[in-house]
Design a protein around this motif. Structure first.
Motif, PDB file in Angstrom:
ATOM      1  N   ALA A 111      38.482 -30.461  49.724  1.00  7.55           N
ATOM      2  CA  ALA A 111      38.930 -29.285  50.468  1.00  7.55           C
ATOM      3  C   ALA A 111      39.161 -29.627  51.938  1.00  7.55           C
ATOM      4  O   ALA A 111      40.127 -29.155  52.556  1.00  7.55           O
ATOM      5  CB  ALA A 111      37.906 -28.160  50.324  1.00  7.55           C
ATOM      6  N   ALA A 112      38.270 -30.460  52.497  1.00  4.27           N
ATOM      7  CA  ALA A 112      38.443 -30.881  53.893  1.00  4.27           C
ATOM      8  C   ALA A 112      39.699 -31.741  54.032  1.00  4.27           C
ATOM      9  O   ALA A 112      40.438 -31.636  55.024  1.00  4.27           O
ATOM     10  CB  ALA A 112      37.212 -31.652  54.353  1.00  4.27           C
TER      11      ALA A 112
ATOM     12  N   ASP B  14      47.166 -29.374  47.968  1.00  6.48           N
ATOM     13  CA  ASP B  14      46.432 -28.113  48.033  1.00  6.48           C
ATOM     14  C   ASP B  14      46.281 -27.544  46.618  1.00  6.48           C
ATOM     15  O   ASP B  14      47.176 -26.893  46.083  1.00  6.48           O
ATOM     16  CB  ASP B  14      47.176 -27.122  48.928  1.00  6.48           C
ATOM     17  CG  ASP B  14      46.372 -25.854  49.161  1.00  6.48           C
ATOM     18  OD1 ASP B  14      45.217 -25.790  48.678  1.00  6.48           O
ATOM     19  OD2 ASP B  14      46.886 -24.928  49.820  1.00  6.48           O
TER      20      ASP B  14
ATOM     21  N   VAL C 127      42.371 -31.478  52.231  1.00  4.18           N
ATOM     22  CA  VAL C 127      43.507 -30.542  52.160  1.00  4.18           C
ATOM     23  C   VAL C 127      43.780 -29.951  53.531  1.00  4.18           C
ATOM     24  O   VAL C 127      44.937 -29.877  53.980  1.00  4.18           O
ATOM     25  CB  VAL C 127      43.222 -29.429  51.129  1.00  4.18           C
ATOM     26  CG1 VAL C 127      44.275 -28.321  51.241  1.00  4.18           C
ATOM     27  CG2 VAL C 127      43.193 -29.989  49.710  1.00  4.18           C
ATOM     28  N   ARG C 128      42.723 -29.540  54.209  1.00  2.00           N
ATOM     29  CA  ARG C 128      42.895 -28.930  55.540  1.00  2.00           C
ATOM     30  C   ARG C 128      43.494 -29.919  56.536  1.00  2.00           C
ATOM     31  O   ARG C 128      44.208 -29.527  57.459  1.00  2.00           O
ATOM     32  CB  ARG C 128      41.545 -28.413  56.055  1.00  2.00           C
ATOM     33  CG  ARG C 128      41.014 -27.215  55.283  1.00  2.00           C
ATOM     34  CD  ARG C 128      39.858 -26.562  56.007  1.00  2.00           C
ATOM     35  NE  ARG C 128      38.683 -27.422  56.086  1.00  2.00           N
ATOM     36  CZ  ARG C 128      37.728 -27.474  55.156  1.00  2.00           C
ATOM     37  NH1 ARG C 128      37.827 -26.740  54.060  1.00  2.00           N
ATOM     38  NH2 ARG C 128      36.689 -28.268  55.318  1.00  2.00           N
ATOM     39  N   ARG C 129      43.212 -31.205  56.346  1.00  2.00           N
ATOM     40  CA  ARG C 129      43.781 -32.223  57.239  1.00  2.00           C
ATOM     41  C   ARG C 129      45.173 -32.657  56.790  1.00  2.00           C
ATOM     42  O   ARG C 129      45.795 -33.514  57.425  1.00  2.00           O
ATOM     43  CB  ARG C 129      42.861 -33.448  57.286  1.00  2.00           C
ATOM     44  CG  ARG C 129      41.505 -33.203  57.932  1.00  2.00           C
ATOM     45  CD  ARG C 129      40.785 -34.516  58.187  1.00  2.00           C
ATOM     46  NE  ARG C 129      40.531 -35.253  56.948  1.00  2.00           N
ATOM     47  CZ  ARG C 129      39.423 -35.128  56.204  1.00  2.00           C
ATOM     48  NH1 ARG C 129      38.485 -34.273  56.588  1.00  2.00           N
ATOM     49  NH2 ARG C 129      39.273 -35.830  55.108  1.00  2.00           N
TER      50      ARG C 129
END
Length: 214
Positions: A155-156, A165, A158-160
Motif C-alpha cells: 500500500a505504501a 493500485d 502504491v502511494r509512492r
C-alpha cells in the motif's frame, strides 16, 4: 502447618534469582534449538534428553515450561521475531533506494536472518508443522502477521507510485505461502538448489508481485 516452597529470591554467585532463571531458560532454549533444529527433531526429543543436553534437571525444566511443545512454541516465535526485526531495519535503511533494489534487500535481510543458523529454518518451516492444533494456530497467526506486513508495504508502494493500485491481500498471502512452502521443501532436501538460488527466485517473485503494470 506445611509451608509452600518458594523460589530463591536472593543473590547467589553475584547473580539475582531472576538472572539465574533467565540463564537457565536460555540454556533450555539453546539445547532445544540444537536438538530440534540439528539433532533428532522435536518429535524424537524427550524432556530427559533436553535436560541432559542443557545440563539441567527435569525439576528445573518444569519450573520454566509445562511441556516440550512450550519450548518449540517459544523458539518459533523467537526466530520469527529476529526475522521481523531484520526486515523492519532493512525497510528503514533502504527507504530512499529505487524500487527493485529496496525490496530485494528487504527480502534478503529476512532470508539472512532465517539462514544465519540452518537450525532456524528447520524450526520455522519443518518441525512446527502438524505438531498440534495449538502450534498450527500459532504458525498461521504468525504467517498472517507477515502477510499484513507485505500488504501494508505494498500500500505504501502504491502511494509512492511504485506499485499498481490494487488489493494485495491475496497476492501477499500467495507470496508468504510460497516462502513457507519453498523453504520447507528446501530444508527437507526436496529442492535441488542452493539457499542463495532459492532466495533469488523468491526475490524475483516479490518484485513481480509489486512491480507496476508496464
Amino acid at each position: 502447618m506445611t509451608q509452600r516452597l518458594r523460589r530463591p529470591s536472593g543473590r547467589y554467585a553475584g547473580k539475582a534469582a531472576d538472572e539465574r532463571r533467565a540463564e537457565r531458560r536460555r540454556r533450555f532454549l539453546d539445547a532445544a534449538l540444537e536438538l530440534f533444529g540439528a539433532g533428532p527433531g522435536y518429535r524424537a526429543t524427550t524432556v530427559a534428553a533436553l535436560c541432559e543436553s542443557a545440563g539441567l534437571s527435569t525439576r528445573q525444566f518444569y519450573e520454566e515450561f509445562r511441556s516440550l511443545e512450550d519450548v518449540l512454541s517459544e523458539l518459533h516465535l523467537e526466530v520469527n521475531a529476529w526475522a521481523e526485526s531484520a526486515v523492519v531495519e532493512a525497510l528503514t535503511d533502504t527507504a530512499q533506494l529505487p524500487f527493485a533494489e529496496r525490496y530485494g534487500r528487504v527480502f534478503r535481510a529476512y532470508a539472512a536472518s532465517i539462514a544465519e543458523d540452518p537450525r532456524r529454518i528447520r524450526i520455522t518451516f519443518t518441525e512446527i508443522v502438524g505438531v498440534s492444533p495449538r502450534m498450527d494456530e500459532q504458525r498461521l497467526t504468525r504467517r498472517a502477521r507477515w502477510v499484513e506486513l507485505i500488504r501494508a508495504e505494498a500500500a505504501a508502494a502504491v502511494r509512492r507510485g511504485e506499485a499498481a493500485d490494487r488489493d494485495y491481500r491475496i497476492a501477499a498471502a500467495a507470496f508468504i505461502g510460497s516462502v513457507n512452502g519453498l523453504l520447507h521443501d528446501w530444508a527437507a532436501g526436496w529442492v535441488d538448489a542452493s539457499l542463495e538460488e532459492v532466495v533469488d527466485e523468491l526475490v524475483r517473485l516479490l518484485l513481480a508481485l509489486l512491480r507496476p503494470d508496464g
